[in-house]
Design a protein around this motif. Structure first.
Motif, mmCIF file in Angstrom:
data_model
loop_
_atom_site.group_PDB
_atom_site.id
_atom_site.type_symbol
_atom_site.label_atom_id
_atom_site.label_comp_id
_atom_site.label_asym_id
_atom_site.label_seq_id
_atom_site.Cartn_x
_atom_site.Cartn_y
_atom_site.Cartn_z
ATOM 1 N N UNK A 54 0.848 -1.192 0.000
ATOM 2 C CA UNK A 54 0.000 0.000 0.000
ATOM 3 C C UNK A 54 0.887 1.247 0.000
ATOM 4 N N UNK A 55 0.279 2.384 -0.253
ATOM 5 C CA UNK A 55 1.006 3.658 -0.245
ATOM 6 C C UNK A 55 1.665 3.898 1.123
ATOM 7 N N UNK A 56 0.899 3.695 2.197
ATOM 8 C CA UNK A 56 1.434 3.906 3.544
ATOM 9 C C UNK A 56 2.597 2.980 3.848
ATOM 10 N N UNK A 57 2.462 1.729 3.443
ATOM 11 C CA UNK A 57 3.505 0.727 3.657
ATOM 12 C C UNK A 57 4.813 1.155 2.987
ATOM 13 N N UNK A 58 4.714 1.572 1.740
ATOM 14 C CA UNK A 58 5.913 1.967 0.988
ATOM 15 C C UNK A 58 6.582 3.188 1.595
ATOM 16 N N UNK A 59 5.774 4.147 2.050
ATOM 17 C CA UNK A 59 6.323 5.351 2.671
ATOM 18 C C UNK A 59 7.037 5.020 3.984
ATOM 19 N N UNK A 60 6.452 4.133 4.767
ATOM 20 C CA UNK A 60 7.045 3.751 6.053
ATOM 21 C C UNK A 60 8.350 3.002 5.849
ATOM 22 N N UNK A 67 14.334 -2.960 8.186
ATOM 23 C CA UNK A 67 14.387 -3.559 9.526
ATOM 24 C C UNK A 67 13.040 -3.457 10.240
ATOM 25 N N UNK A 68 12.127 -2.654 9.678
ATOM 26 C CA UNK A 68 10.806 -2.517 10.285
ATOM 27 C C UNK A 68 9.886 -3.672 9.884
ATOM 28 N N UNK A 69 10.348 -4.505 8.942
ATOM 29 C CA UNK A 69 9.551 -5.657 8.492
ATOM 30 C C UNK A 69 9.597 -6.767 9.540
ATOM 31 N N UNK A 70 8.455 -7.403 9.730
ATOM 32 C CA UNK A 70 8.332 -8.497 10.696
ATOM 33 C C UNK A 70 8.795 -9.800 10.038
ATOM 34 N N UNK A 71 10.008 -10.218 10.357
ATOM 35 C CA UNK A 71 10.572 -11.426 9.741
ATOM 36 C C UNK A 71 9.900 -12.707 10.214
ATOM 37 N N UNK A 72 9.209 -12.628 11.354
ATOM 38 C CA UNK A 72 8.527 -13.809 11.882
ATOM 39 C C UNK A 72 7.191 -14.033 11.189
ATOM 40 N N UNK A 73 6.732 -13.012 10.478
ATOM 41 C CA UNK A 73 5.475 -13.129 9.746
ATOM 42 C C UNK A 73 5.653 -14.095 8.580
ATOM 43 N N UNK A 74 4.628 -14.888 8.330
ATOM 44 C CA UNK A 74 4.721 -15.911 7.283
ATOM 45 C C UNK A 74 5.088 -15.337 5.916
ATOM 46 N N UNK A 75 4.530 -14.176 5.608
ATOM 47 C CA UNK A 75 4.790 -13.586 4.294
ATOM 48 C C UNK A 75 6.158 -12.922 4.237
ATOM 49 N N UNK A 76 6.672 -12.552 5.411
ATOM 50 C CA UNK A 76 7.961 -11.872 5.450
ATOM 51 C C UNK A 76 7.920 -10.459 4.915
ATOM 52 N N UNK A 77 6.713 -9.901 4.805
ATOM 53 C CA UNK A 77 6.572 -8.561 4.245
ATOM 54 C C UNK A 77 5.885 -7.576 5.181
ATOM 55 N N UNK A 80 6.253 -4.760 11.275
ATOM 56 C CA UNK A 80 6.220 -5.158 12.687
ATOM 57 C C UNK A 80 5.629 -3.989 13.478
ATOM 58 N N UNK A 81 4.334 -4.077 13.774
ATOM 59 C CA UNK A 81 3.629 -2.961 14.410
ATOM 60 C C UNK A 81 4.153 -2.682 15.822
ATOM 61 N N UNK A 82 4.533 -3.738 16.526
ATOM 62 C CA UNK A 82 5.057 -3.551 17.884
ATOM 63 C C UNK A 82 6.385 -2.796 17.848
ATOM 64 N N UNK A 83 7.258 -3.183 16.915
ATOM 65 C CA UNK A 83 8.538 -2.494 16.764
ATOM 66 C C UNK A 83 8.317 -1.042 16.363
ATOM 67 N N UNK A 84 7.370 -0.830 15.464
ATOM 68 C CA UNK A 84 7.055 0.526 15.010
ATOM 69 C C UNK A 84 6.563 1.377 16.182
ATOM 70 N N UNK A 85 5.688 0.807 17.013
ATOM 71 C CA UNK A 85 5.195 1.528 18.202
ATOM 72 C C UNK A 85 6.344 1.897 19.131
ATOM 73 N N UNK A 86 7.266 0.964 19.327
ATOM 74 C CA UNK A 86 8.405 1.209 20.214
ATOM 75 C C UNK A 86 9.289 2.343 19.691
ATOM 76 N N UNK A 87 9.481 2.375 18.382
ATOM 77 C CA UNK A 87 10.328 3.410 17.781
ATOM 78 C C UNK A 87 9.702 4.784 17.938
ATOM 79 N N UNK A 88 8.416 4.899 17.599
ATOM 80 C CA UNK A 88 7.786 6.217 17.659
ATOM 81 C C UNK A 88 7.533 6.648 19.100
#
Length: 205
Positions: A54-60, A67-77, A80-88
């Motif tokens: 999505x547009x938002x995904x690409x901008x983020x 490194x903001x991608x959740x590698x544990x997610x099955x799709x690998x794409x 990682x919302x928890x990591x993003x929350x921690x950063x902001x």
């Protein structure tokens, strides 16, 4: 006349808001169970807006890197919302940047979603940062959840597994209840006895 004006002229739009861990989800679930009213949740829309490709995904990804991608997610794409929350949470500049990106997108999407329910007399818009993000203009009334900070803190520690200091910081990053109540049409008291807010909802819906 634009979509927003048409919608507001014919529809009661309740903006449900409140501090983090104040009980918005509990109240929303009650309304969903007991009232035949459409509910639009800003958090759900936010998740949709940062899905892969999505547009938002690409901008983020462009801003934070892969490194903001959740590698544990099955799709690998997925992001990682928890990591993003921690950063902001720790970096005010990143928080400001992502809010400037997402808030207008969420607002636009919510207005479009509202138009799909144009034949419903009433809809509920659950918007945690309703006042901070200036969503007042898409609501016909604002319902604010009241909850003591100590209770918020306990819920936040239990829910998000954070320490006491982080819980307080998360609460204090938002406008205080005292500031928010100046703009509220209805207070839903979730301080101790849920029967208080249930009674209010039964009277008003």
């Amino acid at each position: 006349m634009n979509i927003l004006q048409k919608s507001k002229n014919n529809q009661r739009r309740i903006g449900l808001t409140g501090g983090i861990a104040s009980g918005k989800t509990t109240i929303t679930n009650y309304i969903r169970k007991h009232k035949n009213i459409p509910i639009l949740d800003a958090d759900d829309l936010s998740r949709e807006l940062i899905k892969p490709n999505t547009y938002g995904y690409k901008k983020i990804l462009n801003y934070f890197g892969n490194e903001i991608i959740d590698n544990k997610n099955n799709s690998g794409k997925a992001i990682n919302r928890k990591l993003l929350r921690n950063i902001i949470f720790k970096h005010s500049e990143s928080k400001e940047w992502i809010e400037k990106l997402l808030h207008p997108l969420i607002k636009e999407k919510m207005i479009k979603e509202c138009s799909q329910y144009k034949n419903n007399q009433t809809i509920v818009l659950v918007i945690p940062l309703l006042l901070e993000a200036k969503f007042e203009d898409i609501c016909t009334e604002i319902w604010l959840v009241k909850c003591p900070k100590e209770l918020q803190k306990k819920r936040l520690i239990s829910r998000d597994k954070v320490c006491e200091e982080e819980a307080y910081e998360s609460i204090n990053q938002q406008l205080s209840f005292e500031e928010k109540r100046k703009f509220a049409d209805v207070i839903l008291d979730n301080s101790d006895d849920q029967n208080k807010w249930i009674k209010t909802i039964r009277e008003l819906l």
